[in-house]
Scaffold this motif. Structure first.
Motif, mmCIF file in Angstrom:
data_model
loop_
_atom_site.group_PDB
_atom_site.id
_atom_site.type_symbol
_atom_site.label_atom_id
_atom_site.label_comp_id
_atom_site.label_asym_id
_atom_site.label_seq_id
_atom_site.Cartn_x
_atom_site.Cartn_y
_atom_site.Cartn_z
ATOM 1 N N GLY A 77 0.795 -1.220 0.000
ATOM 2 C CA GLY A 77 0.000 0.000 0.000
ATOM 3 C C GLY A 77 0.826 1.268 0.000
ATOM 4 O O GLY A 77 0.414 2.287 -0.567
ATOM 5 N N LYS A 78 2.007 1.220 0.600
ATOM 6 C CA LYS A 78 2.818 2.437 0.669
ATOM 7 C C LYS A 78 3.393 2.829 -0.692
ATOM 8 O O LYS A 78 3.869 3.949 -0.869
ATOM 9 N N TYR A 79 3.349 1.901 -1.661
ATOM 10 C CA TYR A 79 3.838 2.191 -2.998
ATOM 11 C C TYR A 79 2.743 2.753 -3.912
ATOM 12 O O TYR A 79 3.025 3.200 -5.016
ATOM 13 N N VAL A 80 1.497 2.708 -3.474
ATOM 14 C CA VAL A 80 0.367 3.155 -4.287
ATOM 15 C C VAL A 80 0.211 4.667 -4.161
ATOM 16 O O VAL A 80 0.031 5.199 -3.071
ATOM 17 N N LYS A 81 0.275 5.363 -5.314
ATOM 18 C CA LYS A 81 0.087 6.811 -5.311
ATOM 19 C C LYS A 81 -1.374 7.164 -5.563
ATOM 20 O O LYS A 81 -1.921 8.059 -4.944
ATOM 21 N N GLN A 82 -1.993 6.477 -6.502
ATOM 22 C CA GLN A 82 -3.418 6.691 -6.770
ATOM 23 C C GLN A 82 -3.959 5.514 -7.571
ATOM 24 O O GLN A 82 -3.197 4.737 -8.150
ATOM 25 N N PHE A 83 -5.284 5.372 -7.579
ATOM 26 C CA PHE A 83 -5.907 4.306 -8.352
ATOM 27 C C PHE A 83 -7.301 4.742 -8.765
ATOM 28 O O PHE A 83 -7.890 5.655 -8.176
ATOM 29 N N GLU A 84 -7.811 4.097 -9.806
ATOM 30 C CA GLU A 84 -9.169 4.374 -10.256
ATOM 31 C C GLU A 84 -9.820 3.097 -10.758
ATOM 32 O O GLU A 84 -9.143 2.181 -11.236
ATOM 33 N N SER A 85 -11.123 3.028 -10.614
ATOM 34 C CA SER A 85 -11.882 1.874 -11.058
ATOM 35 C C SER A 85 -12.377 2.098 -12.485
ATOM 36 O O SER A 85 -12.862 3.178 -12.819
ATOM 37 N N VAL A 86 -12.220 1.094 -13.338
ATOM 38 C CA VAL A 86 -12.681 1.177 -14.728
ATOM 39 C C VAL A 86 -13.429 -0.114 -15.050
ATOM 40 O O VAL A 86 -13.211 -1.156 -14.422
ATOM 41 N N ARG A 87 -14.310 -0.036 -16.039
ATOM 42 C CA ARG A 87 -15.043 -1.220 -16.490
ATOM 43 C C ARG A 87 -14.743 -1.452 -17.953
ATOM 44 O O ARG A 87 -14.780 -0.530 -18.768
ATOM 45 N N HIS A 88 -14.427 -2.707 -18.276
ATOM 46 C CA HIS A 88 -14.134 -3.081 -19.650
ATOM 47 C C HIS A 88 -14.864 -4.379 -19.956
ATOM 48 O O HIS A 88 -14.646 -5.398 -19.297
ATOM 49 N N ASN A 89 -15.759 -4.314 -20.950
ATOM 50 C CA ASN A 89 -16.581 -5.477 -21.311
ATOM 51 C C ASN A 89 -17.326 -6.033 -20.107
ATOM 52 O O ASN A 89 -17.439 -7.257 -19.925
ATOM 53 N N GLY A 90 -17.813 -5.113 -19.263
ATOM 54 C CA GLY A 90 -18.602 -5.499 -18.110
ATOM 55 C C GLY A 90 -17.798 -6.013 -16.933
ATOM 56 O O GLY A 90 -18.378 -6.460 -15.940
ATOM 57 N N ILE A 91 -16.450 -5.941 -17.033
ATOM 58 C CA ILE A 91 -15.586 -6.436 -15.960
ATOM 59 C C ILE A 91 -14.930 -5.254 -15.259
ATOM 60 O O ILE A 91 -14.411 -4.349 -15.908
ATOM 61 N N SER A 92 -14.959 -5.260 -13.933
ATOM 62 C CA SER A 92 -14.357 -4.168 -13.150
ATOM 63 C C SER A 92 -12.856 -4.395 -12.990
ATOM 64 O O SER A 92 -12.424 -5.486 -12.593
ATOM 65 N N ARG A 93 -12.092 -3.363 -13.316
ATOM 66 C CA ARG A 93 -10.646 -3.394 -13.188
ATOM 67 C C ARG A 93 -10.184 -2.187 -12.387
ATOM 68 O O ARG A 93 -10.928 -1.224 -12.210
ATOM 69 N N LEU A 94 -8.944 -2.238 -11.916
ATOM 70 C CA LEU A 94 -8.335 -1.113 -11.225
ATOM 71 C C LEU A 94 -7.067 -0.704 -11.950
ATOM 72 O O LEU A 94 -6.212 -1.550 -12.260
ATOM 73 N N LYS A 95 -6.959 0.588 -12.263
ATOM 74 C CA LYS A 95 -5.717 1.164 -12.779
ATOM 75 C C LYS A 95 -4.981 1.766 -11.588
ATOM 76 O O LYS A 95 -5.504 2.664 -10.929
ATOM 77 N N VAL A 96 -3.776 1.265 -11.341
ATOM 78 C CA VAL A 96 -3.047 1.638 -10.121
ATOM 79 C C VAL A 96 -1.721 2.286 -10.506
ATOM 80 O O VAL A 96 -0.893 1.664 -11.189
ATOM 81 N N LEU A 97 -1.519 3.525 -10.072
ATOM 82 C CA LEU A 97 -0.250 4.220 -10.284
ATOM 83 C C LEU A 97 0.614 4.032 -9.046
ATOM 84 O O LEU A 97 0.219 4.394 -7.934
ATOM 85 N N LEU A 98 1.811 3.474 -9.241
ATOM 86 C CA LEU A 98 2.723 3.234 -8.121
ATOM 87 C C LEU A 98 3.877 4.236 -8.141
ATOM 88 O O LEU A 98 4.158 4.858 -9.168
ATOM 89 N N ASP A 99 4.533 4.361 -7.018
ATOM 90 C CA ASP A 99 5.597 5.355 -6.836
ATOM 91 C C ASP A 99 6.897 4.848 -7.467
ATOM 92 O O ASP A 99 7.526 3.913 -6.965
ATOM 93 N N ALA A 100 7.301 5.478 -8.558
ATOM 94 C CA ALA A 100 8.489 5.042 -9.300
ATOM 95 C C ALA A 100 9.753 5.165 -8.452
ATOM 96 O O ALA A 100 10.610 4.268 -8.451
ATOM 97 N N LYS A 101 9.866 6.267 -7.722
ATOM 98 C CA LYS A 101 11.077 6.492 -6.934
ATOM 99 C C LYS A 101 11.237 5.431 -5.856
ATOM 100 O O LYS A 101 12.334 4.877 -5.667
ATOM 101 N N LEU A 102 10.156 5.119 -5.148
ATOM 102 C CA LEU A 102 10.233 4.110 -4.088
ATOM 103 C C LEU A 102 10.563 2.726 -4.648
ATOM 104 O O LEU A 102 11.349 1.976 -4.053
#
Length: 383
Positions: A77-102
Protein backbone atom coordinates in the motif's frame (compact mmCIF):
# COMPACT_ATOMS: atom_id res chain seq x y z
CA UNK A 1 29.96 33.75 -32.75
CA UNK A 2 29.07 32.48 -29.30
CA UNK A 3 25.63 33.22 -27.94
CA UNK A 4 25.43 35.47 -24.88
CA UNK A 5 22.40 35.81 -22.67
CA UNK A 6 21.66 37.49 -19.36
CA UNK A 7 20.94 35.01 -16.55
CA UNK A 8 17.37 36.25 -15.98
CA UNK A 9 16.46 35.97 -19.64
CA UNK A 10 18.18 32.60 -19.77
CA UNK A 11 16.00 31.21 -16.95
CA UNK A 12 12.83 32.51 -18.59
CA UNK A 13 13.78 31.02 -21.94
CA UNK A 14 14.58 27.64 -20.42
CA UNK A 15 11.34 27.47 -18.43
CA UNK A 16 9.34 28.36 -21.54
CA UNK A 17 11.14 25.73 -23.55
CA UNK A 18 10.49 23.10 -20.90
CA UNK A 19 6.78 23.77 -21.22
CA UNK A 20 6.84 23.04 -24.93
CA UNK A 21 6.72 19.67 -26.63
CA UNK A 22 10.32 19.41 -27.75
CA UNK A 23 11.41 16.00 -26.55
CA UNK A 24 11.81 13.32 -29.19
CA UNK A 25 12.40 9.98 -27.52
CA UNK A 26 11.34 6.37 -27.71
CA UNK A 27 9.95 6.00 -24.23
CA UNK A 28 7.41 3.54 -22.92
CA UNK A 29 4.71 5.28 -20.93
CA UNK A 30 2.99 3.92 -17.84
CA UNK A 31 5.73 1.52 -16.74
CA UNK A 32 4.62 2.15 -13.16
CA UNK A 33 0.88 1.75 -13.84
CA UNK A 34 -0.67 -1.65 -13.09
CA UNK A 35 -3.96 -3.08 -14.33
CA UNK A 36 -5.46 -5.53 -11.83
CA UNK A 37 -8.80 -7.14 -11.08
CA UNK A 38 -11.11 -5.22 -8.76
CA UNK A 39 -12.62 -8.50 -7.56
CA UNK A 40 -10.16 -9.01 -4.69
CA UNK A 41 -9.28 -7.52 -1.35
CA UNK A 42 -7.37 -4.26 -1.10
CA UNK A 43 -4.32 -6.07 0.22
CA UNK A 44 -4.42 -8.48 -2.72
CA UNK A 45 -4.78 -5.92 -5.50
CA UNK A 46 -2.06 -3.73 -4.01
CA UNK A 47 0.31 -6.70 -3.85
CA UNK A 48 -0.59 -7.82 -7.37
CA UNK A 49 -0.11 -4.30 -8.71
CA UNK A 50 3.39 -4.06 -7.21
CA UNK A 51 4.27 -7.53 -8.52
CA UNK A 52 3.09 -6.59 -12.01
CA UNK A 53 5.23 -3.44 -12.13
CA UNK A 54 8.34 -5.14 -10.72
CA UNK A 55 8.03 -7.90 -13.33
CA UNK A 56 7.70 -5.31 -16.09
CA UNK A 57 10.83 -3.50 -14.86
CA UNK A 58 13.01 -6.53 -14.20
CA UNK A 59 11.73 -9.50 -16.16
CA UNK A 60 11.50 -11.45 -12.89
CA UNK A 61 8.39 -13.61 -12.51
CA UNK A 62 9.53 -15.48 -9.40
CA UNK A 63 10.34 -13.06 -6.57
CA UNK A 64 10.71 -15.74 -3.89
CA UNK A 65 14.50 -15.46 -4.08
CA UNK A 66 14.24 -11.91 -2.73
CA UNK A 67 12.77 -12.03 0.82
CA UNK A 68 12.97 -8.25 1.18
CA UNK A 69 10.74 -7.81 -1.87
CA UNK A 70 8.24 -10.51 -0.88
CA UNK A 71 8.02 -8.77 2.49
CA UNK A 72 7.23 -5.50 0.71
CA UNK A 73 4.49 -7.21 -1.30
CA UNK A 74 2.67 -7.67 2.00
CA UNK A 75 2.99 -3.94 2.62
CA UNK A 76 2.42 -2.76 -0.96
CA UNK A 77 0.00 0.00 0.00
CA UNK A 78 2.82 2.44 0.67
CA UNK A 79 3.84 2.19 -3.00
CA UNK A 80 0.37 3.16 -4.29
CA UNK A 81 0.09 6.81 -5.31
CA UNK A 82 -3.42 6.69 -6.77
CA UNK A 83 -5.91 4.31 -8.35
CA UNK A 84 -9.17 4.37 -10.26
CA UNK A 85 -11.88 1.87 -11.06
CA UNK A 86 -12.68 1.18 -14.73
CA UNK A 87 -15.04 -1.22 -16.49
CA UNK A 88 -14.13 -3.08 -19.65
CA UNK A 89 -16.58 -5.48 -21.31
CA UNK A 90 -18.60 -5.50 -18.11
CA UNK A 91 -15.59 -6.44 -15.96
CA UNK A 92 -14.36 -4.17 -13.15
CA UNK A 93 -10.65 -3.39 -13.19
CA UNK A 94 -8.34 -1.11 -11.23
CA UNK A 95 -5.72 1.16 -12.78
CA UNK A 96 -3.05 1.64 -10.12
CA UNK A 97 -0.25 4.22 -10.28
CA UNK A 98 2.72 3.23 -8.12
CA UNK A 99 5.60 5.35 -6.84
CA UNK A 100 8.49 5.04 -9.30
CA UNK A 101 11.08 6.49 -6.93
CA UNK A 102 10.23 4.11 -4.09
CA UNK A 103 10.22 1.08 -6.38
CA UNK A 104 13.57 2.03 -7.93
CA UNK A 105 15.09 2.45 -4.46
CA UNK A 106 13.74 -0.96 -3.42
CA UNK A 107 15.26 -2.64 -6.49
CA UNK A 108 18.50 -0.72 -6.07
CA UNK A 109 18.82 -1.90 -2.46
CA UNK A 110 18.44 -5.50 -3.64
CA UNK A 111 20.93 -4.89 -6.49
CA UNK A 112 18.30 -5.90 -9.03
CA UNK A 113 18.74 -4.49 -12.53
CA UNK A 114 15.98 -2.20 -13.83
CA UNK A 115 14.87 -2.00 -17.46
CA UNK A 116 14.00 1.65 -17.95
CA UNK A 117 11.57 3.46 -20.22
CA UNK A 118 13.94 3.72 -23.21
CA UNK A 119 13.16 0.48 -25.00
CA UNK A 120 13.66 -0.72 -28.56
CA UNK A 121 10.78 -0.54 -31.01
CA UNK A 122 10.45 -4.08 -32.37
CA UNK A 123 9.16 -4.87 -35.85
CA UNK A 124 7.32 -8.20 -35.65
CA UNK A 125 6.63 -10.50 -38.61
CA UNK A 126 4.02 -13.14 -37.71
CA UNK A 127 3.38 -16.36 -39.62
CA UNK A 128 1.16 -19.32 -38.76
CA UNK A 129 1.08 -22.88 -40.05
CA UNK A 130 -2.10 -24.96 -40.01
CA UNK A 131 -1.68 -28.35 -41.62
CA UNK A 132 0.04 -27.82 -44.98
CA UNK A 133 -0.91 -24.14 -45.14
CA UNK A 134 1.45 -21.38 -44.04
CA UNK A 135 0.34 -17.75 -44.01
CA UNK A 136 1.07 -14.30 -42.58
CA UNK A 137 -1.24 -13.00 -39.85
CA UNK A 138 -1.92 -9.79 -41.73
CA UNK A 139 -5.12 -8.45 -40.20
CA UNK A 140 -4.76 -6.00 -37.33
CA UNK A 141 -8.09 -7.18 -35.87
CA UNK A 142 -7.06 -10.85 -35.92
CA UNK A 143 -7.83 -12.28 -32.48
CA UNK A 144 -4.36 -13.79 -32.07
CA UNK A 145 -2.65 -10.58 -33.20
CA UNK A 146 -4.70 -8.55 -30.74
CA UNK A 147 -3.85 -10.99 -27.96
CA UNK A 148 -0.15 -10.61 -28.78
CA UNK A 149 -0.26 -6.83 -28.86
CA UNK A 150 -2.16 -6.62 -25.58
CA UNK A 151 0.20 -8.97 -23.76
CA UNK A 152 3.33 -7.22 -25.06
CA UNK A 153 1.88 -3.82 -24.14
CA UNK A 154 1.21 -5.06 -20.59
CA UNK A 155 4.91 -5.93 -20.34
CA UNK A 156 5.97 -2.55 -21.70
CA UNK A 157 7.37 -3.91 -24.98
CA UNK A 158 6.74 -1.53 -27.93
CA UNK A 159 6.01 -3.29 -31.23
CA UNK A 160 5.26 -2.34 -34.82
CA UNK A 161 3.51 -4.64 -37.28
CA UNK A 162 4.35 -4.60 -41.01
CA UNK A 163 1.86 -3.36 -43.57
CA UNK A 164 2.04 -6.61 -45.53
CA UNK A 165 1.43 -4.57 -48.66
CA UNK A 166 2.73 -5.29 -52.15
CA UNK A 167 6.22 -3.99 -51.30
CA UNK A 168 6.47 -6.34 -48.31
CA UNK A 169 5.10 -9.38 -50.11
CA UNK A 170 7.40 -8.86 -53.11
CA UNK A 171 10.42 -8.90 -50.79
CA UNK A 172 9.44 -11.50 -48.22
CA UNK A 173 7.53 -14.78 -48.16
CA UNK A 174 6.00 -16.78 -45.35
CA UNK A 175 8.72 -19.41 -45.85
CA UNK A 176 11.46 -16.78 -45.45
CA UNK A 177 10.05 -15.87 -42.04
CA UNK A 178 9.37 -19.47 -41.04
CA UNK A 179 12.88 -20.64 -41.93
CA UNK A 180 14.65 -17.55 -40.58
CA UNK A 181 16.21 -16.32 -43.83
CA UNK A 182 17.57 -13.14 -42.28
CA UNK A 183 18.95 -11.54 -45.42
CA UNK A 184 15.43 -11.40 -46.88
CA UNK A 185 13.91 -10.44 -43.52
CA UNK A 186 16.35 -7.54 -43.08
CA UNK A 187 15.78 -6.27 -46.63
CA UNK A 188 12.00 -6.24 -46.15
CA UNK A 189 12.34 -4.62 -42.71
CA UNK A 190 14.59 -1.73 -43.77
CA UNK A 191 11.69 0.45 -44.92
CA UNK A 192 10.33 0.54 -41.35
CA UNK A 193 13.67 1.56 -39.77
CA UNK A 194 13.03 -0.49 -36.59
CA UNK A 195 15.38 -0.74 -33.62
CA UNK A 196 15.00 -4.52 -33.63
CA UNK A 197 13.37 -7.16 -35.83
CA UNK A 198 11.59 -10.28 -34.61
CA UNK A 199 9.78 -13.17 -36.28
CA UNK A 200 7.02 -15.23 -34.66
CA UNK A 201 5.89 -18.64 -35.93
CA UNK A 202 2.77 -20.42 -34.66
CA UNK A 203 2.13 -24.12 -35.20
CA UNK A 204 1.13 -27.30 -33.34
CA UNK A 205 3.30 -30.08 -31.95
CA UNK A 206 2.69 -33.43 -30.24
CA UNK A 207 4.17 -34.10 -26.83
CA UNK A 208 3.51 -37.38 -25.02
CA UNK A 209 0.52 -37.99 -27.24
CA UNK A 210 -1.01 -34.56 -26.56
CA UNK A 211 -1.32 -31.79 -29.10
CA UNK A 212 0.08 -28.46 -27.96
CA UNK A 213 0.26 -25.03 -29.47
CA UNK A 214 3.80 -23.80 -30.11
CA UNK A 215 5.21 -20.31 -30.58
CA UNK A 216 8.77 -20.07 -31.90
CA UNK A 217 10.58 -16.76 -32.19
CA UNK A 218 13.79 -15.36 -33.57
CA UNK A 219 15.05 -11.85 -32.97
CA UNK A 220 18.03 -9.59 -33.36
CA UNK A 221 20.05 -8.87 -30.22
CA UNK A 222 23.01 -6.49 -29.81
CA UNK A 223 26.46 -7.98 -29.27
CA UNK A 224 27.90 -6.21 -26.18
CA UNK A 225 30.69 -3.75 -26.97
CA UNK A 226 30.06 -3.78 -30.72
CA UNK A 227 27.67 -2.42 -33.34
CA UNK A 228 26.90 -5.97 -34.44
CA UNK A 229 23.80 -8.07 -33.79
CA UNK A 230 23.20 -11.77 -33.31
CA UNK A 231 20.08 -13.90 -33.70
CA UNK A 232 18.41 -15.24 -30.55
CA UNK A 233 16.01 -18.19 -30.90
CA UNK A 234 13.51 -19.54 -28.41
CA UNK A 235 10.11 -21.23 -28.20
CA UNK A 236 7.31 -22.06 -25.77
CA UNK A 237 4.29 -24.36 -25.78
CA UNK A 238 0.88 -24.32 -24.12
CA UNK A 239 -2.58 -25.82 -24.41
CA UNK A 240 -4.37 -22.51 -25.05
CA UNK A 241 -3.46 -19.39 -27.02
CA UNK A 242 -3.91 -17.06 -24.05
CA UNK A 243 -1.51 -19.15 -21.97
CA UNK A 244 0.91 -19.44 -24.90
CA UNK A 245 1.05 -15.69 -25.56
CA UNK A 246 1.35 -14.89 -21.86
CA UNK A 247 4.32 -17.26 -21.49
CA UNK A 248 5.95 -15.76 -24.59
CA UNK A 249 5.58 -12.17 -23.34
CA UNK A 250 7.06 -13.09 -19.96
CA UNK A 251 9.99 -14.92 -21.58
CA UNK A 252 10.67 -12.07 -23.99
CA UNK A 253 10.61 -9.53 -21.15
CA UNK A 254 13.15 -11.60 -19.24
CA UNK A 255 15.39 -11.83 -22.33
CA UNK A 256 15.31 -8.12 -23.08
CA UNK A 257 15.73 -7.11 -19.45
CA UNK A 258 18.77 -9.38 -19.15
CA UNK A 259 20.33 -7.54 -22.10
CA UNK A 260 19.32 -3.98 -21.30
CA UNK A 261 18.52 -3.54 -17.60
CA UNK A 262 20.98 -1.66 -15.35
CA UNK A 263 21.73 -1.74 -11.63
CA UNK A 264 21.55 1.71 -10.03
CA UNK A 265 24.72 2.38 -8.03
CA UNK A 266 24.90 4.20 -4.69
CA UNK A 267 28.07 5.97 -5.86
CA UNK A 268 27.65 8.62 -8.56
CA UNK A 269 30.21 9.56 -11.22
CA UNK A 270 30.22 12.65 -13.43
CA UNK A 271 31.12 12.55 -17.13
CA UNK A 272 31.38 15.23 -19.80
CA UNK A 273 28.96 14.67 -22.69
CA UNK A 274 29.14 16.92 -25.75
CA UNK A 275 26.37 17.29 -28.31
CA UNK A 276 26.85 18.98 -31.68
CA UNK A 277 24.44 20.18 -34.41
CA UNK A 278 22.48 22.33 -31.94
CA UNK A 279 21.01 25.29 -33.82
CA UNK A 280 19.17 27.05 -31.01
CA UNK A 281 18.54 27.19 -27.28
CA UNK A 282 15.44 25.09 -27.95
CA UNK A 283 17.68 22.28 -29.18
CA UNK A 284 19.84 22.57 -26.07
CA UNK A 285 16.83 22.30 -23.77
CA UNK A 286 15.48 19.37 -25.79
CA UNK A 287 18.71 17.44 -25.27
CA UNK A 288 18.98 18.40 -21.60
CA UNK A 289 15.40 17.33 -20.88
CA UNK A 290 15.89 14.12 -22.83
CA UNK A 291 18.99 13.17 -20.83
CA UNK A 292 17.23 13.83 -17.54
CA UNK A 293 14.55 11.29 -18.47
CA UNK A 294 17.06 8.46 -18.82
CA UNK A 295 17.15 5.90 -16.02
CA UNK A 296 20.40 6.23 -14.11
CA UNK A 297 20.93 9.94 -14.83
CA UNK A 298 20.90 11.82 -11.51
CA UNK A 299 21.53 15.38 -12.74
CA UNK A 300 22.51 17.18 -15.92
CA UNK A 301 24.46 20.46 -15.85
CA UNK A 302 24.82 22.56 -18.98
CA UNK A 303 28.38 23.86 -18.70
CA UNK A 304 29.22 25.18 -22.18
CA UNK A 305 27.15 26.36 -25.10
CA UNK A 306 28.00 27.81 -28.51
CA UNK A 307 25.91 28.28 -31.61
CA UNK A 308 26.54 24.69 -32.66
CA UNK A 309 27.55 22.68 -29.63
CA UNK A 310 26.79 22.19 -25.94
CA UNK A 311 28.63 20.28 -23.27
CA UNK A 312 26.82 18.73 -20.31
CA UNK A 313 28.18 17.44 -17.01
CA UNK A 314 26.13 14.28 -16.56
CA UNK A 315 26.03 12.77 -13.08
CA UNK A 316 25.36 9.03 -13.40
CA UNK A 317 24.26 6.17 -11.15
CA UNK A 318 25.30 3.78 -13.93
CA UNK A 319 28.39 3.21 -16.07
CA UNK A 320 29.00 5.50 -19.03
CA UNK A 321 28.90 2.48 -21.35
CA UNK A 322 25.43 1.66 -20.02
CA UNK A 323 24.26 5.18 -20.83
CA UNK A 324 25.40 4.75 -24.42
CA UNK A 325 23.62 1.39 -24.57
CA UNK A 326 20.38 3.04 -23.44
CA UNK A 327 20.77 5.98 -25.82
CA UNK A 328 21.12 3.67 -28.81
CA UNK A 329 17.30 3.55 -28.72
CA UNK A 330 17.07 7.36 -28.75
CA UNK A 331 16.56 8.63 -32.34
CA UNK A 332 17.43 12.22 -31.50
CA UNK A 333 21.02 11.39 -30.53
CA UNK A 334 23.60 9.72 -32.77
CA UNK A 335 26.85 8.55 -31.18
CA UNK A 336 29.84 10.35 -32.72
CA UNK A 337 33.14 8.68 -33.59
CA UNK A 338 35.08 11.78 -32.47
CA UNK A 339 35.62 11.92 -28.68
CA UNK A 340 37.12 15.43 -28.48
CA UNK A 341 36.92 18.77 -30.24
CA UNK A 342 38.24 22.29 -29.81
CA UNK A 343 35.82 25.22 -29.59
CA UNK A 344 35.48 28.68 -28.12
CA UNK A 345 32.26 29.03 -26.19
CA UNK A 346 30.24 31.29 -24.01
CA UNK A 347 29.86 29.28 -20.79
CA UNK A 348 27.24 29.27 -18.12
CA UNK A 349 25.93 26.74 -15.66
CA UNK A 350 22.30 25.62 -15.54
CA UNK A 351 21.52 22.50 -13.56
CA UNK A 352 18.27 20.59 -13.97
CA UNK A 353 16.73 19.60 -10.64
CA UNK A 354 14.57 16.45 -10.52
CA UNK A 355 12.84 17.79 -7.41
CA UNK A 356 11.80 21.19 -8.78
CA UNK A 357 11.52 20.12 -12.40
CA UNK A 358 13.19 23.29 -13.75
CA UNK A 359 16.64 24.42 -14.78
CA UNK A 360 18.35 26.57 -12.19
CA UNK A 361 21.18 28.84 -13.44
CA UNK A 362 24.03 28.93 -10.96
CA UNK A 363 26.32 31.53 -12.53
CA UNK A 364 26.31 34.48 -14.91
CA UNK A 365 27.37 34.05 -18.49
CA UNK A 366 31.09 34.64 -18.92
CA UNK A 367 33.07 34.71 -22.16
CA UNK A 368 35.68 31.91 -21.98
CA UNK A 369 38.25 30.70 -24.48
CA UNK A 370 38.76 27.01 -23.81
CA UNK A 371 39.26 23.58 -25.32
CA UNK A 372 36.11 21.47 -25.03
CA UNK A 373 37.06 17.97 -23.88
CA UNK A 374 34.35 15.33 -23.60
CA UNK A 375 34.17 11.73 -22.44
CA UNK A 376 31.64 11.02 -25.15
CA UNK A 377 30.12 12.94 -28.05
CA UNK A 378 26.73 12.84 -29.79
CA UNK A 379 25.18 14.50 -32.81
CA UNK A 380 21.68 15.88 -32.35
CA UNK A 381 19.22 14.63 -35.00
CA UNK A 382 16.38 17.06 -35.47
CA UNK A 383 13.00 15.64 -36.51
Amino acid sequence: MALQMQPGKLLLAIVLMLCSNLVYAIEVNNLYVADVSADQSQRQWQSNALTQVITRLTGLTDLSAYPAITSELNNAGKYVKQFESVRHNGISRLKVLLDAKLINVLLQQQEIAIWGAHRPEILVWIVQQQGADRFFLRQQDNELVQLLRQSLAEHGIPVTLPLYDMDDLMRLSETDVWAGFWQAIDQASNRYRPNMVMTLAFDEVSQNGDKLLRLSWQRQAPVPGTNQTRIVRNETTAAEYAELVSAFAAALTAELAAEQAVVLQAEHNTYQLAVSNLQSLADVVTVETLLNRVLGVATVTLSEYSAKEAKFAVNLQIELSQLTDILRWEPALLLSDTPHSTSYNTSYSATYSRESGINEPTASAVELNMVSQADIRYVFIRR
